[in-house]
Design an enzyme around this catalytic site. Structure first.
Site, PDB file in Angstrom:
ATOM      1  N   ASP A 223       0.812  -1.214   0.000  1.00  0.00           N
ATOM      2  CA  ASP A 223       0.000   0.000   0.000  1.00  0.00           C
ATOM      3  C   ASP A 223       0.848   1.267   0.000  1.00  0.00           C
ATOM      4  O   ASP A 223       0.466   2.275  -0.601  1.00  0.00           O
ATOM      5  CB  ASP A 223      -0.927  -0.012   1.221  1.00  0.00           C
TER       6      ASP A 223
ATOM      7  N   HIS B 223       4.820   4.845  -2.868  1.00  0.00           N
ATOM      8  CA  HIS B 223       5.073   6.182  -2.327  1.00  0.00           C
ATOM      9  C   HIS B 223       6.478   6.346  -1.740  1.00  0.00           C
ATOM     10  O   HIS B 223       7.202   7.278  -2.077  1.00  0.00           O
ATOM     11  CB  HIS B 223       4.053   6.523  -1.238  1.00  0.00           C
TER      12      HIS B 223
ATOM     13  N   LYS C 243      -0.026   2.348  10.254  1.00  0.00           N
ATOM     14  CA  LYS C 243      -1.356   2.797  10.675  1.00  0.00           C
ATOM     15  C   LYS C 243      -1.397   2.905  12.198  1.00  0.00           C
ATOM     16  O   LYS C 243      -0.659   2.223  12.901  1.00  0.00           O
ATOM     17  CB  LYS C 243      -2.423   1.785  10.233  1.00  0.00           C
TER      18      LYS C 243
END
EC number: 1.1.1.49
Length: 504
Positions: A238, A243, A343
């Site tokens: 993810d 990124h 997270k």
């Protein structure tokens, strides 16, 4: 700034969340800056039955809530939105879509120029280009044709290679725009300017003067309603593969020959191809993965990852990754790079920290065994965007006690300067035919080539630990062990210049 050519932006999956929250608000902001072409329209596509007016009403809510220029009236812009309903999975239904597109092209005067945006599930990425090609909508003979593809670009190296192969069957590489919204952020682009337009930084930007580099991208929320998707993805796929490796490439790249798409993207690929592979049997030494557990954050009970909706109660999916790696080239040989994402960490922040080499003596150190904190340069991507330098100054009074002080710049200090959203910038670049801030196929594959052995090691060796960490903390304690000596990660606050007290 020059305006794009007249065209129609076709959005597949237009009834979804991305279109309402990001794409249409970004287009509304471009409209009010007079950056859209004179003859322009958006044609939304989806299986949901909607009339043009119903689609405009739905998008109006998104514009009011998410557009930056909220004080403006948006009626004129909304009149440029149209909708066509059909089953995008059925090739036989694309003839009707083509007829509607050609009809709208004549009505609007968009001169046969089309951009196709795939705001769809990844399973549709190979299908839509194929069906477009069957209708001749991939050919640039009578106008430009461009294809914007959202991430994820594959699930692993093999699927990424297959996806590139599928796309290139029907569109040329120069027609394909793989979007990564991180590259649309103003502060990410400013990284290139900071490095290459200032004579005081570039001479120091190498193994002789930089001790190590760290890149952090943290979120203070859990997976929420995305548990089903996230459990099949995880933090590595993810965030890291796209990124964070992209940010690392911008930090580490060589100066491009020219400021154009080909030169800049060539240098990014060179960095990704220079990443030292992490062997499967060494993964545990270089990569730490974690998963948040239930805890109290600011007095509130928060769920653990395995209690989130859609998540397997025995899931081993990582919500935190910390990694150490090296770039094997002349500039960076021997310099460790550390990246971290997760997270349910204490705050939402994305930043790059350049740690410079310590002075070669201990002249002003009170404790000869402990090195004073090295000089740091912090490039804050979000929030409180800006630049921070940390260096030593003498504490007033007798003796030579040294204290770290800050010299900082905040984008907010530019007053009325308007910061465009990432999608605003990227959509405009595609309209102008500028792919500089989009990922190229070989860069995507090079990133996956580095990440793939790590994912395979996790899958094949269940003995590699998934460390639990309480929600609201900075991840597993063992992630500090990645960094040599008595140093640790920088633990940032939401405000760039944190001072003595940190309000999370």
């Amino acid at each position: 700034m020059r305006k794009p050519q007249n065209h129609i932006l076709v959005i597949f999956g237009a009834s979804g969340d991305l279109t309402k929250r990001k794409l249409i608000p970004a287009l509304a902001d471009l409209y009010h800056q007079e950056l859209l072409p004179e003859n322009f329209a958006v044609l939304g596509l989806g299986r949901t039955e909607l009339s043009d007016e119903q689609f405009r009403d739905k998008m109006s809510d998104g514009v009011k809530e998410f557009a930056s220029k909220k004080e403006r009236e948006h009626n004129d812009f909304l009149d440029q939105l149209y909708y066509y309903s059909f089953n995008t999975k059925e090739g036989s239904e694309y003839e009707g879509f083509r007829n509607r597109l050609e009809e709208l092209d004549k009505e609007v005067g968009s001169e046969g120029n089309f951009i196709f945006y795939l705001a769809t599930p990844p399973s549709m990425y190979p299908l839509v280009p194929k069906f477009l090609a069957e209708q001749g909508l991939n050919k640039s003979d009578s106008g430009f044709r461009r294809l914007i593809v959202e991430k994820p670009f594959g699930y692993d190296l093999e699927s990424a290679q297959q996806l590139n192969c599928d796309l290139l069957k029907y569109f040329h590489e120069e027609q394909i725009y793989r979007i990564d919204h991180y590259l649309g952020k103003e502060t990410v682009q400013n990284l290139l300017v900071t490095r290459f337009s200032n004579g005081i930084f570039e001479p120091l930007w190498n193994r002789n003067f930089i001790h190590h580099v760290e890149v952090t991208s943290s979120e203070d929320i859990g997976v929420g309603g995305r548990g089903g998707y996230y459990d099949d993805s995880g933090a590595m796929r993810d965030m890291v593969q796209n990124h964070l490796l992209l940010l690392t490439s911008l930090v580490a790249m060589e100066p491009p020959t020219l400021v154009n798409a080909e030169s800049i993207r060539n240098e990014i690929v060179k960095v990704l191809q220079s990443l030292r592979p992490i062997p499967k049997d060494k993964v545990e030494d270089f990569v730490i993965r974690g998963q948040y557990t239930e805890s109290k954050v600011r007095g509130e009970d928060v769920k653990g990852y395995r209690q989130e909706e859609g998540v397997d109660p025995k899931s081993r999916t990582e919500t935190f990754v910390a990694m150490k790696f090296f770039i094997d080239n002349w500039r960076w040989a021997g310099v460790p790079f550390y990246i971290r994402t997760g997270k349910m960490l204490p705050t939402r922040v994305t930043e790059i920290v350049i740690h410079f080499q310590p002075t070669p003596h201990h002249l002003f150190s009170e404790d000869k065994e402990i090195l004073r904190q090295q000089n740091q340069m912090v490039i804050r991507i979000q929030p409180d965007e800006g630049l921070l330098m940390k260096f030593g100054m003498k504490v007033p009074g007798a003796g030579f006690r040294v204290q770290d002080v800050n010299m900082d710049f905040h984008y907010s200090e530019l007053g009325d300067t308007y910061l465009p959203s990432a999608y605003e910038r990227l959509l405009l670049d595609c309209m102008l035919g500028d792919p500089t801030l989009y990922s190229r196929g070989d860069a995507v594959e090079a990133a996956w080539k580095f990440i793939d052995p790590i994912l395979k090691a996790w899958k094949e060796n269940p003995c590699i630990k998934v460390h639990g960490y309480p929600g609201g903390t900075w991840g597993p304690d063992v992630s500090d062990d990645l960094i040599e000596g008595n140093m640790t990660w920088r633990y940032p606050c939401k405000n760039l210049s944190d001072g003595l007290y940190c309000e999370l």
